[in-house]
Design a protein around this motif. Structure first.
Motif, PDB file in Angstrom:
ATOM      1  N   GLY A 141       0.813  -1.211   0.000  1.00  0.00           N
ATOM      2  CA  GLY A 141       0.000   0.000   0.000  1.00  0.00           C
ATOM      3  C   GLY A 141       0.844   1.257   0.000  1.00  0.00           C
ATOM      4  O   GLY A 141       0.555   2.216  -0.729  1.00  0.00           O
ATOM      5  N   ARG A 142       1.907   1.266   0.800  1.00  0.00           N
ATOM      6  CA  ARG A 142       2.793   2.433   0.832  1.00  0.00           C
ATOM      7  C   ARG A 142       3.534   2.599  -0.494  1.00  0.00           C
ATOM      8  O   ARG A 142       3.763   3.726  -0.955  1.00  0.00           O
ATOM      9  CB  ARG A 142       3.783   2.306   1.996  1.00  0.00           C
ATOM     10  CG  ARG A 142       3.140   2.482   3.373  1.00  0.00           C
ATOM     11  CD  ARG A 142       4.191   2.649   4.459  1.00  0.00           C
ATOM     12  NE  ARG A 142       5.017   1.478   4.634  1.00  0.00           N
ATOM     13  CZ  ARG A 142       4.728   0.452   5.437  1.00  0.00           C
ATOM     14  NH1 ARG A 142       3.598   0.452   6.137  1.00  0.00           N
ATOM     15  NH2 ARG A 142       5.564  -0.574   5.547  1.00  0.00           N
ATOM     16  N   GLU A 143       3.906   1.465  -1.113  1.00  0.00           N
ATOM     17  CA  GLU A 143       4.591   1.546  -2.411  1.00  0.00           C
ATOM     18  C   GLU A 143       3.665   2.150  -3.467  1.00  0.00           C
ATOM     19  O   GLU A 143       4.068   3.028  -4.251  1.00  0.00           O
ATOM     20  CB  GLU A 143       5.051   0.165  -2.864  1.00  0.00           C
ATOM     21  CG  GLU A 143       5.771   0.203  -4.213  1.00  0.00           C
ATOM     22  CD  GLU A 143       6.089  -1.180  -4.761  1.00  0.00           C
ATOM     23  OE1 GLU A 143       6.908  -1.255  -5.703  1.00  0.00           O
ATOM     24  OE2 GLU A 143       5.493  -2.172  -4.288  1.00  0.00           O
ATOM     25  N   ILE A 144       2.415   1.695  -3.503  1.00  0.00           N
ATOM     26  CA  ILE A 144       1.442   2.229  -4.454  1.00  0.00           C
ATOM     27  C   ILE A 144       1.260   3.724  -4.240  1.00  0.00           C
ATOM     28  O   ILE A 144       1.257   4.514  -5.199  1.00  0.00           O
ATOM     29  CB  ILE A 144       0.094   1.483  -4.318  1.00  0.00           C
ATOM     30  CG1 ILE A 144       0.222   0.062  -4.869  1.00  0.00           C
ATOM     31  CG2 ILE A 144      -1.030   2.243  -5.028  1.00  0.00           C
ATOM     32  CD1 ILE A 144      -0.989  -0.810  -4.610  1.00  0.00           C
ATOM     33  N   ARG A 145       1.122   4.119  -2.975  1.00  0.00           N
ATOM     34  CA  ARG A 145       0.923   5.544  -2.661  1.00  0.00           C
ATOM     35  C   ARG A 145       2.135   6.371  -3.090  1.00  0.00           C
ATOM     36  O   ARG A 145       1.984   7.476  -3.646  1.00  0.00           O
ATOM     37  CB  ARG A 145       0.668   5.704  -1.157  1.00  0.00           C
ATOM     38  CG  ARG A 145       0.426   7.143  -0.697  1.00  0.00           C
ATOM     39  CD  ARG A 145      -0.838   7.699  -1.274  1.00  0.00           C
ATOM     40  NE  ARG A 145      -1.156   9.020  -0.759  1.00  0.00           N
ATOM     41  CZ  ARG A 145      -0.636  10.166  -1.197  1.00  0.00           C
ATOM     42  NH1 ARG A 145       0.285  10.139  -2.154  1.00  0.00           N
ATOM     43  NH2 ARG A 145      -1.020  11.323  -0.684  1.00  0.00           N
ATOM     44  N   ALA A 146       3.337   5.860  -2.867  1.00  0.00           N
ATOM     45  CA  ALA A 146       4.565   6.591  -3.204  1.00  0.00           C
ATOM     46  C   ALA A 146       4.738   6.711  -4.718  1.00  0.00           C
ATOM     47  O   ALA A 146       5.133   7.769  -5.227  1.00  0.00           O
ATOM     48  CB  ALA A 146       5.778   5.904  -2.583  1.00  0.00           C
ATOM     49  N   ILE A 147       4.430   5.642  -5.447  1.00  0.00           N
ATOM     50  CA  ILE A 147       4.551   5.683  -6.906  1.00  0.00           C
ATOM     51  C   ILE A 147       3.549   6.668  -7.488  1.00  0.00           C
ATOM     52  O   ILE A 147       3.872   7.443  -8.401  1.00  0.00           O
ATOM     53  CB  ILE A 147       4.355   4.272  -7.499  1.00  0.00           C
ATOM     54  CG1 ILE A 147       5.554   3.381  -7.140  1.00  0.00           C
ATOM     55  CG2 ILE A 147       4.168   4.333  -9.011  1.00  0.00           C
ATOM     56  CD1 ILE A 147       5.391   1.936  -7.555  1.00  0.00           C
ATOM     57  N   TRP A 148       2.336   6.650  -6.947  1.00  0.00           N
ATOM     58  CA  TRP A 148       1.321   7.611  -7.415  1.00  0.00           C
ATOM     59  C   TRP A 148       1.779   9.040  -7.155  1.00  0.00           C
ATOM     60  O   TRP A 148       1.645   9.904  -8.033  1.00  0.00           O
ATOM     61  CB  TRP A 148      -0.008   7.348  -6.714  1.00  0.00           C
ATOM     62  CG  TRP A 148      -1.076   8.335  -7.100  1.00  0.00           C
ATOM     63  CD1 TRP A 148      -1.896   8.261  -8.180  1.00  0.00           C
ATOM     64  CD2 TRP A 148      -1.393   9.553  -6.421  1.00  0.00           C
ATOM     65  NE1 TRP A 148      -2.719   9.365  -8.223  1.00  0.00           N
ATOM     66  CE2 TRP A 148      -2.438  10.170  -7.158  1.00  0.00           C
ATOM     67  CE3 TRP A 148      -0.927  10.178  -5.274  1.00  0.00           C
ATOM     68  CZ2 TRP A 148      -3.005  11.396  -6.769  1.00  0.00           C
ATOM     69  CZ3 TRP A 148      -1.491  11.398  -4.892  1.00  0.00           C
ATOM     70  CH2 TRP A 148      -2.513  11.986  -5.634  1.00  0.00           C
TER      71      TRP A 148
END
Length: 267
Positions: A158-165
């Motif tokens: 979830g944190r990876e998705i948020r950071a990439i976005w």
């Protein structure tokens, strides 16, 4: 909100394949939208990614709104757009691929419009200011990262998705600039494909504007090829495209101002 209805053999019936972005009154919030989700919103706070998987279905059923204004009701979905973007990124020219994290770029293609699962597809002519659009999308990505995925595998994905976005939104890295260009390139391809399929009856020239906002020489070369393809198509038709062929498409100054605001890198 009225349930989606389709007609078959002269009879109306509930169509589970239609999921439109809901309209809410007053200040927009994720929770207001979630209250409209049928049969119920995704379960939050679990250690399972399944509720998130269900949320992603909304990207498959929500259509890209820009085409609707031209009568294309059964056009590409948001996930259709992101899928082809991801494949396009795999063809990054070697000289550029050596400078970027191509694996992350492919993920970015699949993540960059994820907030539209809740927000819907806001287009330049919808009258939503860029800061408000950004606020809605950031609130949605926080909801996904923390409320849906916060307990899944310790919240790492979830944190990876948020950071990439966020990297895509900030538009400061070469990776994000590449994906922004791919986003526009995919739109250009779809524009030409719809026009060719409709013959001389559909002029989507206003969308060609996005080519002027592409920044990398490698991707601009692709765009030039698509626009040349479009020019050749229209020159072979008994049809006049207003303005500069392949770019203006008869777009009014007001619409260009809306497009400029939408594609500005400043929130």
């Amino acid at each position: 909100m009225s349930p989606p209805v389709a007609t078959f053999n002269g009879k109306d019936f509930f169509d589970p394949g239609v999921v439109a972005a809901p309209k809410t009154s007053g200040p927009w919030s994720v929770d207001k939208v979630l209250a409209t989700v049928q049969p119920s919103p995704p379960v939050e706070g679990t250690d399972s990614p399944v509720p998130f998987f269900h949320l992603l279905e909304r990207l498959k059923t929500n259509k890209r709104e820009g085409w609707r204004r031209f009568g294309i009701e059964r056009g590409e979905s948001i996930s259709d757009h992101m899928y082809r973007m991801s494949l396009m990124s795999m063809f990054c020219p070697p000289e550029l691929a050596a400078k970027i994290d191509l694996g992350k770029c492919m993920k970015m293609c699949l993540v960059h419009d994820m907030a539209e699962s809740i927000v819907g597809d806001i287009t330049p002519v919808d009258g939503v200011p860029k800061p408000e659009k950004s606020r809605r999308e950031a609130e949605t990505m926080d909801y996904i990262a923390h409320r849906l995925l916060g307990k899944v595998h310790g919240g790492v994905t979830g944190r990876e998705i948020r950071a990439i976005w966020q990297e895509y939104e900030d538009s400061q890295t070469l990776d994000s600039l590449f994906v922004h260009d791919i986003d526009k390139m995919e739109l250009l391809c779809q524009m030409v494909e719809y026009e060719k399929r409709c013959g001389k009856d559909l002029d989507l020239g206003e969308f060609a504007y996005v080519a002027t906002k592409m920044v990398l020489p490698e991707t601009k070369k692709w765009a030039d090829e698509v626009l040349a393809e479009r020019d050749a198509f229209w020159k072979g038709k008994d049809h006049v495209v207003h303005g500069e062929l392949g770019v203006n498409g008869g777009v009014q100054d007001k619409k260009h101002e809306q497009q400029d605001a939408y594609y500005s890198r400043e929130a």
